[in-house]
Design a protein around this motif. Structure first.
Motif, PDB file in Angstrom:
ATOM      1  N   PHE A  39       0.862  -1.176   0.000  1.00  0.00           N
ATOM      2  CA  PHE A  39       0.000   0.000   0.000  1.00  0.00           C
ATOM      3  C   PHE A  39       0.902   1.231   0.000  1.00  0.00           C
ATOM      4  O   PHE A  39       1.705   1.417   0.903  1.00  0.00           O
ATOM      5  CB  PHE A  39      -0.916   0.000   1.224  1.00  0.00           C
ATOM      6  N   ILE A  40       0.755   2.057  -1.014  1.00  0.00           N
ATOM      7  CA  ILE A  40       1.612   3.227  -1.198  1.00  0.00           C
ATOM      8  C   ILE A  40       0.810   4.501  -0.954  1.00  0.00           C
ATOM      9  O   ILE A  40      -0.309   4.654  -1.454  1.00  0.00           O
ATOM     10  CB  ILE A  40       2.206   3.259  -2.619  1.00  0.00           C
ATOM     11  N   ASN A  83      -2.391  -0.669  -4.828  1.00  0.00           N
ATOM     12  CA  ASN A  83      -3.047   0.115  -3.784  1.00  0.00           C
ATOM     13  C   ASN A  83      -2.285   1.422  -3.590  1.00  0.00           C
ATOM     14  O   ASN A  83      -1.118   1.415  -3.196  1.00  0.00           O
ATOM     15  CB  ASN A  83      -3.089  -0.670  -2.467  1.00  0.00           C
ATOM     16  N   PHE A  84      -2.955   2.521  -3.864  1.00  0.00           N
ATOM     17  CA  PHE A  84      -2.286   3.814  -3.844  1.00  0.00           C
ATOM     18  C   PHE A  84      -3.264   4.890  -3.396  1.00  0.00           C
ATOM     19  O   PHE A  84      -4.400   4.955  -3.875  1.00  0.00           O
ATOM     20  CB  PHE A  84      -1.745   4.131  -5.246  1.00  0.00           C
ATOM     21  N   GLU A  85      -2.826   5.713  -2.444  1.00  0.00           N
ATOM     22  CA  GLU A  85      -3.613   6.870  -2.019  1.00  0.00           C
ATOM     23  C   GLU A  85      -2.784   8.133  -2.212  1.00  0.00           C
ATOM     24  O   GLU A  85      -1.563   8.131  -2.041  1.00  0.00           O
ATOM     25  CB  GLU A  85      -4.045   6.745  -0.555  1.00  0.00           C
ATOM     26  N   LEU A  86      -3.458   9.200  -2.578  1.00  0.00           N
ATOM     27  CA  LEU A  86      -2.816  10.496  -2.788  1.00  0.00           C
ATOM     28  C   LEU A  86      -3.338  11.480  -1.755  1.00  0.00           C
ATOM     29  O   LEU A  86      -4.553  11.610  -1.563  1.00  0.00           O
ATOM     30  CB  LEU A  86      -3.105  11.015  -4.196  1.00  0.00           C
ATOM     31  N   GLY A 146      -0.211   4.168   4.240  1.00  0.00           N
ATOM     32  CA  GLY A 146       0.560   3.269   3.396  1.00  0.00           C
ATOM     33  C   GLY A 146       1.727   2.618   4.110  1.00  0.00           C
ATOM     34  O   GLY A 146       2.229   3.125   5.116  1.00  0.00           O
ATOM     35  N   ASP A 147       2.167   1.474   3.565  1.00  0.00           N
ATOM     36  CA  ASP A 147       3.371   0.814   4.070  1.00  0.00           C
ATOM     37  C   ASP A 147       4.605   1.654   3.757  1.00  0.00           C
ATOM     38  O   ASP A 147       5.565   1.672   4.525  1.00  0.00           O
ATOM     39  CB  ASP A 147       3.513  -0.570   3.429  1.00  0.00           C
ATOM     40  N   SER A 207       9.573   4.407   4.912  1.00  0.00           N
ATOM     41  CA  SER A 207       8.815   3.250   5.373  1.00  0.00           C
ATOM     42  C   SER A 207       7.973   3.622   6.588  1.00  0.00           C
ATOM     43  O   SER A 207       8.219   4.627   7.260  1.00  0.00           O
ATOM     44  CB  SER A 207       9.758   2.097   5.727  1.00  0.00           C
ATOM     45  N   ARG A 208       6.992   2.789   6.882  1.00  0.00           N
ATOM     46  CA  ARG A 208       6.150   3.022   8.048  1.00  0.00           C
ATOM     47  C   ARG A 208       6.976   2.964   9.330  1.00  0.00           C
ATOM     48  O   ARG A 208       6.739   3.725  10.276  1.00  0.00           O
ATOM     49  CB  ARG A 208       5.032   1.967   8.072  1.00  0.00           C
ATOM     50  N   ARG A 209       7.961   2.081   9.376  1.00  0.00           N
ATOM     51  CA  ARG A 209       8.817   1.979  10.560  1.00  0.00           C
ATOM     52  C   ARG A 209       9.586   3.272  10.793  1.00  0.00           C
ATOM     53  O   ARG A 209       9.714   3.737  11.935  1.00  0.00           O
ATOM     54  CB  ARG A 209       9.795   0.809  10.400  1.00  0.00           C
TER      55      ARG A 209
END
Length: 314
Positions: A12-13, A44-47, A99-100, A166-168
């Motif tokens: 997921f971006i 999977n992409f959100e803006l 997103g990841d 990254s999410r981390r």
């Protein structure tokens, strides 16, 4: 290297883009090239668009531009209550992103090949939590800033155009600093692996700065150097030591004149020069101390990194 593998496509971006002082043509170019490239490369992409202008017409232009290109699954437009700068705006977008991996675009000016966006993601998949993409075209003031902020640093901060995080890395940076945040410095010093991809500009598109934005960057740069380096502290200590020695010298000279100088009026010029020099140093130190107290006050009393007026789901 521009192809994304099947495992990567299922990530997921999120993409967070900062909008300020941009023309409609710049918006359309960003949407039809960058947004379309990300949307085509991932399932999977959100803006998330963060608008930092005073009027809501900005958001209307964004909506109109989005209808002319392939749209992501989720599109959000954040309108900040007033001008707060790129750092706060990107933080607002990062908090909304799920997103990841999160792309961060400090500007929608595109002077790179859009396939670089996928190259940055592939580099992140190799084990890097943060990957920066940038060129070496900087103004003299920017070169001076990076040189100063990297003094005696094992890990250097460099100019970049956009980055993937990254999410981390986002979670760790959130815990590192609650007040004034300089994300690039926090990413580099987070202890997580990172890398740079340098590119040559493919066109002359550059970010256009307003007077208010230039003043904001100057003030932010001074604050960053005070918080994340010891340059101002060292300068203050050196100035304090110099003026202390001057004060001691004036005291010795005064005692000497009291016993041996029969015509004190002859030292009037020297005395006034020393007094002027001393007061100059005092006021300079007061300026530095005032700036420090302002930062301490803001860090300790400010509870929110940004203030959002509205969030629209398109």
């Amino acid at each position: 290297m521009n192809d994304v593998n099947i495992k990567g496509r299922k990530c997921f971006i999120s993409a967070v883009a900062y909008l300020h002082n941009n023309t409609k043509s710049e918006l359309e170019y960003f949407f039809s090239n960058v947004v379309r490239r990300i949307n085509a490369g991932f399932e999977n992409f959100e803006l998330i668009l963060v608008c930092d202008d005073d009027c809501y017409d900005y958001v209307k232009e964004v909506k109109q531009g989005l209808t002319e290109c392939s749209s992501p699954d989720i599109i959000s437009v954040i309108k900040l209550a007033y001008y707060q700068g790129a750092e706060a705006a990107i933080c607002a977008g990062d908090d909304l992103a799920v997103g990841d991996f999160v792309y961060e675009f400090d500007s929608i000016a595109v002077n790179y090949d859009v396939n670089l966006i996928i190259d940055v993601f592939n580099k992140a998949r190799e084990g890097n939590d943060i990957v920066f993409a940038g060129d070496d075209t900087m103004q003299l003031s920017s070169r001076l800033f990076y040189r100063l902020i990297n003094i005696n640093k094992a890990k250097s901060v460099r100019h970049d155009t956009f980055r993937i995080v990254s999410r981390r890395a986002l979670n760790r940076v959130k815990k590192m600093n609650r007040g004034i945040q300089y994300r690039k410095y926090l990413y580099v010093t987070s202890g997580l692996p990172y890398d740079y991809i340098m590119y040559k500009p493919v066109n002359s598109n550059r970010e256009r700065k307003t007077g208010r934005e230039s003043a904001y960057r100057l003030n932010s740069g001074i604050s960053y150097m005070m918080i994340y380096t010891r340059i101002i502290e060292r300068v203050t200590l050196i100035l304090s030591a110099v003026f202390l020695l001057v004060s001691v010298g004036v005291g010795i000279w005064t005692i000497y004149s009291l016993f041996y100088d029969k015509n004190l009026a002859s030292g009037w010029v020297s005395l006034m020069g020393v007094i002027s020099f001393g007061f100059f140093g005092v006021f300079l130190l007061i300026m530095f101390l005032t700036k420090y107290m302002n930062i301490i006050l803001e860090v300790n009393t400010r509870r929110l990194d940004y203030i959002v007026e509205s969030v629209d789901k398109l």
